[in-house]
Motif scaffolding. Structure first.
Motif, PDB file in Angstrom:
ATOM      1  N   PRO A 211       0.784  -1.182   0.150  1.00  0.00           N
ATOM      2  CA  PRO A 211       0.038  -0.149  -0.059  1.00  0.00           C
ATOM      3  C   PRO A 211       0.832   1.290  -0.085  1.00  0.00           C
ATOM      4  CG  PRO A 211      -0.941  -1.866   1.437  1.00  0.00           C
ATOM      5  CD  PRO A 211       0.288  -2.271   1.073  1.00  0.00           C
ATOM      6  N   ALA A 212       2.205   1.192   0.858  1.00  0.00           N
ATOM      7  CA  ALA A 212       2.896   2.340   0.771  1.00  0.00           C
ATOM      8  C   ALA A 212       3.421   2.627  -0.664  1.00  0.00           C
ATOM      9  CB  ALA A 212       4.122   2.295   1.913  1.00  0.00           C
ATOM     10  N   GLN A 213       3.760   1.710  -1.358  1.00  0.00           N
ATOM     11  CA  GLN A 213       4.225   1.895  -2.774  1.00  0.00           C
ATOM     12  C   GLN A 213       3.122   2.587  -3.634  1.00  0.00           C
ATOM     13  OE1 GLN A 213       5.735  -2.145  -3.252  1.00  0.00           O
ATOM     14  NE2 GLN A 213       7.709  -1.590  -3.428  1.00  0.00           N
ATOM     15  N   THR A 214       2.026   1.934  -3.421  1.00  0.00           N
ATOM     16  CA  THR A 214       0.784   2.672  -4.260  1.00  0.00           C
ATOM     17  C   THR A 214       0.524   3.922  -3.827  1.00  0.00           C
ATOM     18  OG1 THR A 214      -0.416   0.315  -4.556  1.00  0.00           O
ATOM     19  CG2 THR A 214      -1.421   2.259  -4.647  1.00  0.00           C
ATOM     20  N   ALA A 215       0.673   4.214  -2.549  1.00  0.00           N
ATOM     21  CA  ALA A 215       0.483   5.649  -1.940  1.00  0.00           C
ATOM     22  C   ALA A 215       1.399   6.600  -2.839  1.00  0.00           C
ATOM     23  CB  ALA A 215       0.506   5.771  -0.773  1.00  0.00           C
ATOM     24  N   ASP A 216       2.630   6.083  -2.773  1.00  0.00           N
ATOM     25  CA  ASP A 216       3.668   7.122  -3.395  1.00  0.00           C
ATOM     26  C   ASP A 216       3.348   7.445  -4.873  1.00  0.00           C
ATOM     27  OD1 ASP A 216       5.359   6.974  -1.157  1.00  0.00           O
ATOM     28  OD2 ASP A 216       6.392   5.426  -1.780  1.00  0.00           O
ATOM     29  N   LYS A 217       2.913   6.603  -5.524  1.00  0.00           N
ATOM     30  CA  LYS A 217       2.573   6.693  -6.868  1.00  0.00           C
ATOM     31  C   LYS A 217       1.443   7.339  -7.127  1.00  0.00           C
ATOM     32  CE  LYS A 217       4.447   2.228  -8.530  1.00  0.00           C
ATOM     33  NZ  LYS A 217       4.020   0.948  -8.946  1.00  0.00           N
ATOM     34  N   LEU A 218       0.340   7.368  -6.295  1.00  0.00           N
ATOM     35  CA  LEU A 218      -0.875   8.239  -6.154  1.00  0.00           C
ATOM     36  C   LEU A 218      -0.401   9.615  -5.963  1.00  0.00           C
ATOM     37  CD1 LEU A 218      -4.398   7.365  -5.240  1.00  0.00           C
ATOM     38  CD2 LEU A 218      -3.367   9.526  -4.659  1.00  0.00           C
ATOM     39  N   MET A 219       0.220   9.888  -4.988  1.00  0.00           N
ATOM     40  CA  MET A 219       0.969  11.101  -4.434  1.00  0.00           C
ATOM     41  C   MET A 219       1.745  11.791  -5.734  1.00  0.00           C
ATOM     42  SD  MET A 219       0.026  11.886  -1.430  1.00  0.00           S
ATOM     43  CE  MET A 219       1.340  13.298  -1.095  1.00  0.00           C
ATOM     44  N   ALA A 220       2.365  11.283  -6.819  1.00  0.00           N
ATOM     45  CA  ALA A 220       3.194  11.793  -7.607  1.00  0.00           C
ATOM     46  C   ALA A 220       2.040  11.884  -8.588  1.00  0.00           C
ATOM     47  CB  ALA A 220       3.877  10.582  -8.316  1.00  0.00           C
ATOM     48  N   LEU A 222      -1.181  13.203  -7.665  1.00  0.00           N
ATOM     49  CA  LEU A 222      -1.641  14.320  -7.247  1.00  0.00           C
ATOM     50  C   LEU A 222      -0.819  15.507  -7.585  1.00  0.00           C
ATOM     51  CD1 LEU A 222      -3.034  13.194  -3.900  1.00  0.00           C
ATOM     52  CD2 LEU A 222      -4.347  14.095  -5.634  1.00  0.00           C
ATOM     53  N   ALA A 223       0.698  15.532  -7.713  1.00  0.00           N
ATOM     54  CA  ALA A 223       1.528  16.617  -8.026  1.00  0.00           C
ATOM     55  C   ALA A 223       1.506  16.992  -9.334  1.00  0.00           C
ATOM     56  CB  ALA A 223       2.932  16.055  -7.646  1.00  0.00           C
ATOM     57  N   GLU A 224       0.949  16.273 -10.385  1.00  0.00           N
ATOM     58  CA  GLU A 224       0.723  16.618 -11.760  1.00  0.00           C
ATOM     59  C   GLU A 224      -0.255  17.321 -12.170  1.00  0.00           C
ATOM     60  OE1 GLU A 224       0.645  13.190 -14.153  1.00  0.00           O
ATOM     61  OE2 GLU A 224       2.248  11.952 -13.191  1.00  0.00           O
ATOM     62  N   ASP A 225      -0.388  18.221 -13.178  1.00  0.00           N
ATOM     63  CA  ASP A 225      -1.417  19.004 -13.469  1.00  0.00           C
ATOM     64  C   ASP A 225      -2.147  18.350 -14.441  1.00  0.00           C
ATOM     65  OD1 ASP A 225      -2.816  21.303 -14.041  1.00  0.00           O
ATOM     66  OD2 ASP A 225      -1.524  22.018 -15.405  1.00  0.00           O
ATOM     67  N   PHE A 226      -2.828  17.041 -14.030  1.00  0.00           N
ATOM     68  CA  PHE A 226      -3.651  16.320 -14.739  1.00  0.00           C
ATOM     69  C   PHE A 226      -4.931  16.560 -15.133  1.00  0.00           C
ATOM     70  CE2 PHE A 226      -4.961  14.931 -10.485  1.00  0.00           C
ATOM     71  CZ  PHE A 226      -6.225  14.862 -10.495  1.00  0.00           C
ATOM     72  N   PRO A 227      -5.291  16.332 -16.324  1.00  0.00           N
ATOM     73  CA  PRO A 227      -6.792  16.915 -16.902  1.00  0.00           C
ATOM     74  C   PRO A 227      -7.832  15.978 -16.175  1.00  0.00           C
ATOM     75  CG  PRO A 227      -5.787  15.553 -18.554  1.00  0.00           C
ATOM     76  CD  PRO A 227      -4.770  15.495 -17.390  1.00  0.00           C
ATOM     77  N   THR A 228      -8.999  16.545 -16.186  1.00  0.00           N
ATOM     78  CA  THR A 228      -9.998  15.881 -15.756  1.00  0.00           C
ATOM     79  C   THR A 228     -10.487  14.668 -16.606  1.00  0.00           C
ATOM     80  OG1 THR A 228     -11.354  17.684 -14.377  1.00  0.00           O
ATOM     81  CG2 THR A 228     -12.647  16.184 -15.706  1.00  0.00           C
ATOM     82  N   GLY A 229     -10.532  13.711 -16.192  1.00  0.00           N
ATOM     83  CA  GLY A 229     -10.941  12.579 -16.948  1.00  0.00           C
ATOM     84  C   GLY A 229      -9.403  11.741 -16.989  1.00  0.00           C
ATOM     85  N   ALA A 230      -8.632  12.022 -16.497  1.00  0.00           N
ATOM     86  CA  ALA A 230      -7.166  11.255 -16.573  1.00  0.00           C
ATOM     87  C   ALA A 230      -7.541   9.849 -15.987  1.00  0.00           C
ATOM     88  CB  ALA A 230      -6.254  12.005 -15.638  1.00  0.00           C
ATOM     89  N   ARG A 231      -6.892   8.785 -16.558  1.00  0.00           N
ATOM     90  CA  ARG A 231      -6.969   7.570 -15.929  1.00  0.00           C
ATOM     91  C   ARG A 231      -5.404   6.834 -15.671  1.00  0.00           C
ATOM     92  NH1 ARG A 231     -11.556   4.172 -16.771  1.00  0.00           N
ATOM     93  NH2 ARG A 231     -13.578   5.322 -17.494  1.00  0.00           N
TER      94      ARG A 231
END
Length: 247
Positions: A211-220, A222-231
């Motif tokens: 789970p910690a590894q998954t969380a690290d990737k999710l935090m990365a 969140l730091a991006e300027d992703f567009p709505t609808g990103a998968r």
């Protein structure tokens, strides 16, 4: 990302263990005040303590998301203390029984849909004003590969996640021209959680991400300027097709 979310408010559902707990701890370490939501108070208290020990701050909100007007009361309580919600991680979900479609128990299926879909809509509706009040709100919806790729015995859970994705992406599209809210759908992939262990008994958790590894990737993300609808898919399958459950 040290203290990148100082002064921000985040709310994480299913935060008492697994991916939800790991994401909450990562957000706390990054400076956000984290509202921890789950049914199990004891588990939430343990996560809260770990966040505090790491120098972060958190508030626990023991709540059954599928019960009564609990979501509305939660939103009202949060709104009394904070003016906006900056990050919403919709992680809570129920797996239900893995069974052929004709054998799905109607009552259990109702509980799965209530938590995985109806409660998610209630969260979006209740927190919509606080999300709109944020300068840059981000919503992460945790999904599964079976939402888009149906598989034998996964009909109930997959149907709930497909409906959840449609609901969340529709909300994101509605917000795209009237607010700064952005929505992303995240499939964590094979992650060592209690839900995963139920689906694949006997699997060695050391062969898949923590789970910690998954969380690290999710935090990365969140730091991006992703567009709505990103998968995004955060990890590949550990064993052939065994990739449906991460949360």
């Amino acid at each position: 990302m040290s203290r990148a979310y100082e002064g921000k408010l985040a709310l994480v559902t299913g935060a008492s263990r697994g991916i939800g707990a790991a994401v909450a701890e990562a957000l706390g370490a990054a400076g956000a005040h984290v509202v921890l939501v789950a049914r199990t108070a004891a588990g939430l208290e343990e996560v809260e303590e770990r966040i505090h020990q790491a120098g972060g701050s958190a508030t626990i909100a023991p709540l059954d998301l599928a019960a009564g007007d609990g979501v509305a009361r939660l939103a009202a309580a949060v709104g009394e203390r904070w003016k906006s919600l900056d990050i919403l991680v919709l992680n809570a979900a129920m797996l239900g029984s893995l069974t052929p479609v004709p054998a799905i128990d109607g009552k259990e299926f109702g509980r799965v849909m209530t938590l995985n879909v109806i409660a998610q809509q209630a969260l979006l509706a209740a927190f919509d004003p606080l999300l709109r009040a944020s300068a840059e709100a981000k919503i992460i919806g945790i999904t599964s590969s079976v939402a888009a790729s149906p598989r034998a015995y996964w009909g109930a859970y997959g149907a709930s996640k497909a409906a959840f994705e449609t609901l969340l992406l529709a909300y994101g599209d509605e917000m795209s021209n009237i607010s700064a809210i952005r929505v992303a759908i995240v499939d964590p992939g094979a992650t060592a959680t209690q839900m995963r262990a139920r689906a694949y008994p006997g699997e060695d958790p050391a062969t898949i991400q923590s789970p910690a590894q998954t969380a690290d990737k999710l935090m990365a993300l969140l730091a991006e300027d992703f567009p709505t609808g990103a998968r995004r898919r955060l990890a590949g399958s550990a064993r052939g097709q065994k990739e449906a459950v991460g949360a």
